[in-house]
Design an enzyme around this catalytic site. Structure first.
Site, PDB file in Angstrom:
ATOM      1  N   GLU A   1       2.488  -0.912   4.560  1.00  0.00           N
ATOM      2  CA  GLU A   1       2.179   0.465   4.176  1.00  0.00           C
ATOM      3  C   GLU A   1       3.483   1.208   3.913  1.00  0.00           C
ATOM      4  O   GLU A   1       4.419   1.138   4.709  1.00  0.00           O
ATOM      5  CB  GLU A   1       1.402   1.175   5.279  1.00  0.00           C
ATOM      6  CG  GLU A   1      -0.045   0.740   5.421  1.00  0.00           C
ATOM      7  CD  GLU A   1      -0.976   1.412   4.422  1.00  0.00           C
ATOM      8  OE1 GLU A   1      -0.481   2.216   3.591  1.00  0.00           O
ATOM      9  OE2 GLU A   1      -2.187   1.148   4.488  1.00  0.00           O
TER      10      GLU A   1
ATOM     11  N   ASP B   1      -3.466   2.384  -4.730  1.00  0.00           N
ATOM     12  CA  ASP B   1      -2.110   2.181  -4.212  1.00  0.00           C
ATOM     13  C   ASP B   1      -1.592   0.760  -4.467  1.00  0.00           C
ATOM     14  O   ASP B   1      -2.379  -0.184  -4.505  1.00  0.00           O
ATOM     15  CB  ASP B   1      -2.064   2.498  -2.707  1.00  0.00           C
ATOM     16  CG  ASP B   1      -3.137   1.770  -1.898  1.00  0.00           C
ATOM     17  OD1 ASP B   1      -4.309   1.728  -2.318  1.00  0.00           O
ATOM     18  OD2 ASP B   1      -2.797   1.242  -0.824  1.00  0.00           O
TER      19      ASP B   1
ATOM     20  N   HIS C   1       0.842  -1.197   0.000  1.00  0.00           N
ATOM     21  CA  HIS C   1       0.000   0.000   0.000  1.00  0.00           C
ATOM     22  C   HIS C   1       0.879   1.250   0.000  1.00  0.00           C
ATOM     23  O   HIS C   1       2.053   1.189   0.343  1.00  0.00           O
ATOM     24  CB  HIS C   1      -0.843   0.077   1.283  1.00  0.00           C
ATOM     25  CG  HIS C   1      -1.608  -1.141   1.629  1.00  0.00           C
ATOM     26  ND1 HIS C   1      -2.976  -1.215   1.506  1.00  0.00           N
ATOM     27  CD2 HIS C   1      -1.212  -2.348   2.138  1.00  0.00           C
ATOM     28  CE1 HIS C   1      -3.399  -2.405   1.917  1.00  0.00           C
ATOM     29  NE2 HIS C   1      -2.336  -3.102   2.310  1.00  0.00           N
ATOM     30  N   TYR C   2       0.275   2.403  -0.337  1.00  0.00           N
ATOM     31  CA  TYR C   2       0.889   3.667   0.058  1.00  0.00           C
ATOM     32  C   TYR C   2      -0.067   4.354   1.032  1.00  0.00           C
ATOM     33  O   TYR C   2      -1.270   4.114   1.027  1.00  0.00           O
ATOM     34  CB  TYR C   2       1.253   4.564  -1.114  1.00  0.00           C
ATOM     35  CG  TYR C   2       0.152   5.057  -2.029  1.00  0.00           C
ATOM     36  CD1 TYR C   2      -1.046   5.583  -1.553  1.00  0.00           C
ATOM     37  CD2 TYR C   2       0.332   5.062  -3.406  1.00  0.00           C
ATOM     38  CE1 TYR C   2      -2.023   6.064  -2.400  1.00  0.00           C
ATOM     39  CE2 TYR C   2      -0.644   5.532  -4.273  1.00  0.00           C
ATOM     40  CZ  TYR C   2      -1.820   6.037  -3.757  1.00  0.00           C
ATOM     41  OH  TYR C   2      -2.789   6.505  -4.601  1.00  0.00           O
ATOM     42  N   THR C   3       0.493   5.227   1.878  1.00  0.00           N
ATOM     43  CA  THR C   3      -0.316   5.822   2.936  1.00  0.00           C
ATOM     44  C   THR C   3      -1.117   7.035   2.480  1.00  0.00           C
ATOM     45  O   THR C   3      -2.158   7.347   3.055  1.00  0.00           O
ATOM     46  CB  THR C   3       0.575   6.254   4.110  1.00  0.00           C
ATOM     47  OG1 THR C   3       1.505   7.245   3.653  1.00  0.00           O
ATOM     48  CG2 THR C   3       1.335   5.061   4.677  1.00  0.00           C
TER      49      THR C   3
ATOM     50  N   HIS D   1      -2.553  -3.119  -3.317  1.00  0.00           N
ATOM     51  CA  HIS D   1      -3.914  -2.930  -2.814  1.00  0.00           C
ATOM     52  C   HIS D   1      -4.885  -2.749  -3.975  1.00  0.00           C
ATOM     53  O   HIS D   1      -6.031  -3.207  -3.937  1.00  0.00           O
ATOM     54  CB  HIS D   1      -3.947  -1.713  -1.885  1.00  0.00           C
ATOM     55  CG  HIS D   1      -5.152  -1.682  -0.988  1.00  0.00           C
ATOM     56  ND1 HIS D   1      -5.413  -0.635  -0.131  1.00  0.00           N
ATOM     57  CD2 HIS D   1      -6.168  -2.566  -0.808  1.00  0.00           C
ATOM     58  CE1 HIS D   1      -6.529  -0.881   0.539  1.00  0.00           C
ATOM     59  NE2 HIS D   1      -7.011  -2.044   0.142  1.00  0.00           N
TER      60      HIS D   1
END
Length: 282
Positions: free
Chosen positions: A109, A166, A45-47, A156
């Site tokens: 993440e 993401d 994921h990215y935040t 994700h």
């Protein structure tokens, strides 16, 4: 009176000792060979927010979490949830028949601002190389520990296309492939397929939908280029052709889909010394 008091004390001590003794014993000397890790997937994921906000959201009342958080400046890996416990990172999800992947996955993440929409279109933020190296190191460790199949290391967006973007098209999936962590389309076969799709008619939408479902995506099977189908196409393109991920069913995407779904069309490289580091575990 003293004798009675002593008898009561002895009775109490006996009762407490009896309660502390297990009611039955379990023999753990026979271990079955027929088992594996409950962890079957690894999701990146990215935040979309900075480190401080990410840490707060993932550890307090934000109703979301992840097993690991990789910061950007300085680059560092934080473990937020034990790998034996379920973190709340995947949400409503699907891949190749598996659903609700929180229970069978580990989530990573990555601190990254995500994207901004501009008059010229959507612009995604890049990832510092040191952070990418850290993610590759972490993925290698986790995948080895749980024997996660390379084709189950996903984004994700792969498991929730349209709902999630993401880690986005700026994430360098090809570097994970070069590190021997995920499969990648055979370049020689892909060149042949690209040549073919330059001269043959473009397949219909039903063909694209069938191929996307074969890859693992939850895809409508209507034969209609609807919004959901475009979102899945765009997600597939983000990984394998990130320079053009508008969700258009063109010949280059057809060639990629054909190779990805051809037996032997995906290859997993052996990690070279250049892609294997000797850093201490996180």
């Amino acid at each position: 009176m003293k004798i009675r008091t002593r008898l009561l004390a002895l009775a109490s001590a006996f009762f407490l000792a009896a309660c502390a003794t297990p009611s039955h014993q379990i023999d753990r000397t026979h271990v079955s060979e027929n088992q594996d890790s409950r962890v079957q997937f690894l999701i990146l994921h990215y935040t979309a927010i900075d480190f401080d906000k990410s840490l707060k959201v993932l550890t307090t009342g934000g109703k979301v979490s992840a097993h690991y958080l990789v910061s950007d400046n300085p680059v560092k890996t934080y473990q937020l949830v034990d790998e034996n416990r379920r973190s709340w990172h995947a949400g409503v999800s699907y891949w190749a028949g598996a659903t609700n992947l929180n229970a069978a996955s580990i989530g990573i993440e990555i601190v990254n601002p995500g994207f901004v929409d501009t008059p010229a279109g959507r612009v995604y933020a890049g990832y510092p190389q040191q952070q990418v190296d850290e993610v590759i190191h972490l993925v290698r460790e986790i995948a080895a520990r749980h024997r996660i199949r390379p084709d189950r290391i996903l984004g994700h967006n792969d498991i929730a296309p349209g709902r999630k973007q993401d880690p986005g098209p700026a994430f360098p999936w090809k570097q994970l492939a070069d590190a021997g962590l995920i499969p990648w389309p055979d370049p020689a076969l892909l060149e042949i397929r690209r040549t073919v799709f330059q001269v043959v008619p473009l397949p219909d939408i039903a063909w694209f939908q069938q191929k996307l479902a074969q890859v693992g995506y939850q895809t409508p099977q209507t034969g209609i280029l609807d919004t959901a189908t475009r979102e899945v196409l765009a997600t597939f393109q983000m990984k394998y052709r990130p320079t053009n991920c508008a969700g258009d069913p063109d010949g280059d995407t057809a060639a990629l889909l054909d190779v990805v779904t051809t037996p032997g069309g995906m290859i997993t490289l052996q990690a070279s010394p250049a892609t294997t580091d000797n850093r201490s575990p996180y």
